[in-house]
Design a protein around this motif. Structure first.
Motif, PDB file in Angstrom:
ATOM      1  N   LEU A 455       0.828  -1.197   0.000  1.00  0.00           N
ATOM      2  CA  LEU A 455       0.000   0.000   0.000  1.00  0.00           C
ATOM      3  C   LEU A 455       0.868   1.256   0.000  1.00  0.00           C
ATOM      4  O   LEU A 455       0.587   2.238  -0.702  1.00  0.00           O
ATOM      5  N   MET A 456       1.941   1.226   0.776  1.00  0.00           N
ATOM      6  CA  MET A 456       2.841   2.369   0.841  1.00  0.00           C
ATOM      7  C   MET A 456       3.479   2.646  -0.517  1.00  0.00           C
ATOM      8  O   MET A 456       3.548   3.792  -0.967  1.00  0.00           O
ATOM      9  N   THR A 457       3.917   1.587  -1.209  1.00  0.00           N
ATOM     10  CA  THR A 457       4.547   1.804  -2.514  1.00  0.00           C
ATOM     11  C   THR A 457       3.528   2.287  -3.540  1.00  0.00           C
ATOM     12  O   THR A 457       3.848   3.119  -4.399  1.00  0.00           O
ATOM     13  N   TYR A 458       2.281   1.780  -3.459  1.00  0.00           N
ATOM     14  CA  TYR A 458       1.245   2.279  -4.365  1.00  0.00           C
ATOM     15  C   TYR A 458       0.954   3.751  -4.095  1.00  0.00           C
ATOM     16  O   TYR A 458       0.772   4.550  -5.030  1.00  0.00           O
ATOM     17  N   LEU A 459       0.859   4.118  -2.829  1.00  0.00           N
ATOM     18  CA  LEU A 459       0.608   5.517  -2.468  1.00  0.00           C
ATOM     19  C   LEU A 459       1.712   6.421  -2.993  1.00  0.00           C
ATOM     20  O   LEU A 459       1.456   7.488  -3.560  1.00  0.00           O
ATOM     21  N   ILE A 460       2.942   5.994  -2.801  1.00  0.00           N
ATOM     22  CA  ILE A 460       4.078   6.802  -3.257  1.00  0.00           C
ATOM     23  C   ILE A 460       4.065   6.917  -4.779  1.00  0.00           C
ATOM     24  O   ILE A 460       4.269   8.004  -5.340  1.00  0.00           O
ATOM     25  N   THR A 461       3.783   5.799  -5.473  1.00  0.00           N
ATOM     26  CA  THR A 461       3.746   5.817  -6.939  1.00  0.00           C
ATOM     27  C   THR A 461       2.672   6.760  -7.456  1.00  0.00           C
ATOM     28  O   THR A 461       2.908   7.562  -8.369  1.00  0.00           O
ATOM     29  N   SER A 462       1.465   6.678  -6.885  1.00  0.00           N
ATOM     30  CA  SER A 462       0.367   7.539  -7.342  1.00  0.00           C
ATOM     31  C   SER A 462       0.674   9.007  -7.079  1.00  0.00           C
ATOM     32  O   SER A 462       0.444   9.865  -7.940  1.00  0.00           O
TER      33      SER A 462
END
Length: 561
Positions: A455-462
């Motif tokens: 979730l953290m990596t998705y948040l950072i990517t978005s």
């Protein structure tokens, strides 16, 4: 080339100058777009922080009016966008056109391309809604409202997935694909700036160099920030719920079970700070690396559910749900429940407003960001490969996720193993609750930790993708150069929008703000759809008459070659 003098059609517009500053703080940026965009977003933040009661009341009243008044507009617009995409892809002549020069090769390999598509487009929402949406429709959907089936029953499963797939399938990705195609086609074939206004050039021409073009880009920047804020808000809520599940302290949650103020602030500092650093490294480094990591972790989590969860049930559910989805796609995409008297009629309308219309507004608000990003990473692909890649592959991935992960949660509830532990918890916690029922406590904590990391990596990517896209729009389509101070501003602005709205009224406040912000951009999207259809149709006519259709061809014509 001399025959073009007698052709019934002129070459396309290949020059759309946008005035940018050549020195100072806004060097390389359009002041007419950047400054108003920053002012509008800053005013929204200050209004939410300093006048929270007024903001909440005004937003709620505006939302009720807008979503009811424009429900039909959103439903029919998204249906039009979805079907327009497939039309240009399946027609042989248009499908063979390339987003770029005729012999240009794609910048990214297919795996990295799919990974970036998925991470920027729906990754966060998929984690939240893979269990949340099937369970929500399992408990309440139009068939249940009409009284034809019982909630939380075996009969409720098929309609639950019809509506889940409706919301997360071709409608979402068709909207993104069309916006990205409208931008990328004119940017990479005709050499126009990689910005929203360029997509309207086939309709309005050089007039977009001035005020009207500035207005289009400003609307796109504001819609982008508000659209990404919804996704970030959902992700932050689930991120904090995951940390609480891992036992990192009661201080993470308020008394009502929602995220505490201090947890929201600390999570945003961590996540937006990391995304800003990633944005500073550019698309080819930080975003590409994080997207590949996202895809790998996603497949690992999906494999876990397939093996340990209800994998066989989920695969069977996937096959049935795909059939139901395709059979009902056209009528469900065009259905608008009437606003008439009667308890059942009003309940059906409210369900559609809360779910379908909200989603259509969300996808439209998200479209300038995702569309610009998809255009940025899709140069060199044919129209057919682009549409099928952008629409079919991510949609299928979402369907598999919803069937396997959501199917596991539903199977645990139907069998009585969960005993309401999943369906009765909040949407941000349902994925963790499913893991807690499915696995031993120690293993559940370990996998929940994996979800938190994912979730953290998705948040950072978005977030970092959104920051870079906003900078690209403000920079008149320029993707290179030093923009560090502006990257820092938009990172901070995104954090403040998400934080102020979450603290003001939770995720509902962000949803309401996004729906309001999406409305003006929805009219831009409608014009973009008409513009790209006109651009492709006219290019086919040009090819027939030997008139150049690319910037390179027009340059050769001007030189008399």
């Amino acid at each position: 080339m001399s025959s073009t003098n007698d052709a019934p059609i002129d070459p396309p517009l290949v020059d759309l100058p946008i005035r940018t500053a050549n020195r100072g703080f806004y060097d390389g940026f359009s002041r007419a777009v950047t400054i108003p965009s920053k002012i509008i977003v800053s005013l929204i933040i200050m209004w939410a922080i300093f006048f929270p009661v007024s903001a909440n009341e005004t937003l709620t009243a505006a939302n009720s009016t807008i979503i009811r008044s424009f429900a039909g507009w959103y439903v029919y617009l998204v249906a039009f966008l979805m079907f327009a995409c497939f039309i240009v892809a399946v027609i042989p002549q248009s499908g063979r056109l390339r987003i770029g020069a005729p012999d240009e090769k794609p910048e990214f390999g297919r795996f990295s391309w799919f990974a970036m598509l998925f991470g920027a487009g729906i990754g966060i929402g998929m984690l939240t809604y893979s269990t949340g949406e099937p369970l929500a429709h399992f408990a309440n959907n139009p068939d249940i409202i009409r009284g034809t089936i019982e909630p939380l029953s075996q009969e409720a499963v098929r309609p639950a997935y019809i509506y889940t797939f409706l919301h997360w399938g071709f409608a979402a990705w068709g909207t993104y694909a069309l916006v990205g195609l409208a931008i990328g086609y004119v940017a990479y074939r005709r050499g126009l700036p990689l910005t929203i206004r360029s997509a309207l050039a086939p309709l309005f021409g050089r007039v977009l160099s001035g005020f009207s073009g500035h207005l289009v880009d400003i609307v796109a920047v504001v819609a982008t920030i508000l659209g990404v804020a919804v996704t970030m808000g959902l992700g932050v809520e689930q991120f904090i719920a995951g940390l609480a599940r891992l036992g990192l302290g009661d201080w993470l949650l308020a008394e009502d079970g929602t995220s505490s103020v201090i947890a929201i602030i600390l999570a945003l500092v961590l996540l937006v700070g990391a995304s800003t650093l990633s944005a500073l490294s550019g698309v080819g480094k930080g975003i590409k690396w994080l997207s590949n990591l996202n895809m790998g972790l996603s497949f690992a989590l999906l494999a876990l559910f397939a093996v340990v969860g209800s994998g066989v049930y989920g695969v069977g559910l996937l096959g049935t749900a795909l059939w139901d989805y395709f059979v009902t796609l056209v009528p469900n995409s065009l259905r608008l429940f009437p606003d008439v008297e009667g308890e059942t009629a009003q309940a059906l309308l409210q369900w559609q407003l809360d779910w379908s219309v909200f989603y259509w507004a969300w996808w439209i608000a998200f479209a300038p960001f995702v569309g610009m990003f998809i255009a940025r990473i899709s140069r060199g692909r044919t129209v057919r490969e682009y549409v099928f890649g952008v629409v079919l592959v991510p949609s299928l991935m979402c369907f598999v996720w919803m069937a396997v992960v959501g199917g596991t949660a539903i199977d645990l509830e139907l069998s009585g193993v969960a005993g309401g532990a999943i369906v009765d918890t909040g949407i941000s916690d349902q994925l963790y609750a499913t893991l807690a029922v499915l696995l031993d406590p120690a293993v559940a904590s370990l996998v929940s930790g994996l979800v938190v990391i994912l979730l953290m990596t998705y948040l950072i990517t978005s977030a970092d993708s959104a920051i870079l896209i906003v900078n690209t729009i403000n920079g008149a389509g320029e993707t290179d150069g030093e923009r560090r101070h502006h990257i820092l501003f938009w990172g901070a602005a995104l954090a403040f929008v998400v934080g102020s709205m979450l603290i003001l009224g939770g995720i509902d406040a962000i949803r309401i703000t996004m729906i309001i912000g999406a409305l003006p951009f929805s009219f831009v999207v409608a014009l973009m759809a008409v513009a790209i259809l006109k651009a492709i149709a006219f290019d086919l006519v040009r090819k027939h008459h030997g008139v150049p259709t690319t910037a390179e061809g027009c340059a050769e014509l001007a030189r008399g070659e």
